[in-house]
Design an enzyme around this catalytic site. Structure first.
Site, PDB file in Angstrom:
ATOM      1  N   TYR A   1       0.836  -1.197   0.000  1.00 21.09           N
ATOM      2  CA  TYR A   1       0.000   0.000   0.000  1.00 21.09           C
ATOM      3  C   TYR A   1       0.878   1.256   0.000  1.00 21.09           C
ATOM      4  CZ  TYR A   1      -3.703   3.263   1.093  1.00 21.09           C
ATOM      5  OH  TYR A   1      -4.570   4.325   1.037  1.00 21.09           O
TER       6      TYR A   1
ATOM      7  N   TYR B   1      -6.051  16.677  -0.184  1.00 23.94           N
ATOM      8  CA  TYR B   1      -6.323  15.268   0.113  1.00 23.94           C
ATOM      9  C   TYR B   1      -5.075  14.617   0.683  1.00 23.94           C
ATOM     10  CZ  TYR B   1      -8.033  10.483  -0.892  1.00 23.94           C
ATOM     11  OH  TYR B   1      -8.437   9.170  -0.801  1.00 23.94           O
TER      12      TYR B   1
ATOM     13  N   TRP C   1      -8.001   1.928 -10.634  1.00 25.15           N
ATOM     14  CA  TRP C   1      -7.329   2.087  -9.340  1.00 25.15           C
ATOM     15  C   TRP C   1      -8.052   1.294  -8.249  1.00 25.15           C
ATOM     16  CZ3 TRP C   1      -2.770   4.075  -7.849  1.00 25.15           C
ATOM     17  CH2 TRP C   1      -2.570   4.321  -6.492  1.00 25.15           C
TER      18      TRP C   1
ATOM     19  N   HIS D   1       1.251   4.119  -3.094  1.00 26.68           N
ATOM     20  CA  HIS D   1       0.941   5.531  -2.872  1.00 26.68           C
ATOM     21  C   HIS D   1       2.178   6.427  -2.972  1.00 26.68           C
ATOM     22  CE1 HIS D   1      -2.988   4.053  -1.856  1.00 26.68           C
ATOM     23  NE2 HIS D   1      -3.405   5.296  -2.060  1.00 26.68           N
TER      24      HIS D   1
END
Length: 106
Positions: A18, A41, A76, A22
């Site tokens: 993860y 964000y 995604w 990212h």
């Protein structure tokens, strides 16, 4: 401007993956988020997999539906879905349930 915070849970055995994904979010994904009203964000990940997301937007429902209409978001979500716990059949973006804000210092 709405401030939105949500929680998700990344599988412990997929936390490293993860983080890697990212660290290199697809440019077209970033462009789609910006174009559909996702601002400021951020994602925060605890070592046990607790994920805290925060964003600002004029209209969260519109920002979500805007992303849902993009092809890049479908790709995604399909790739990221297996990295999460307890989605109950939802995609990660569908499982984002905003928390209730109880205090804000302007």
């Amino acid at each position: 401007m709405q401030r939105v915070c949500f929680l998700l849970k990344v599988r412990r055995d997929r936390i490293a993956e993860y983080r890697e994904r990212h660290a290199a979010v697809w440019p077209e994904m970033c462009e789609a988020l910006s174009a559909t009203g996702w601002h400021n964000y951020s994602l925060f990940l605890r070592d046990d997999g607790l994920l805290v997301g925060y964003l600002e937007t004029e209209d969260f429902a519109a920002a979500r539906s805007g992303m849902e209409a993009t092809e890049v978001n479908a790709r995604w979500q399909a790739e990221m879905g297996p990295l999460f716990e307890s989605l109950d059949g939802d995609r990660p973006d569908e499982a984002m349930k905003p928390l209730t804000e109880v205090f804000h210092l302007a």
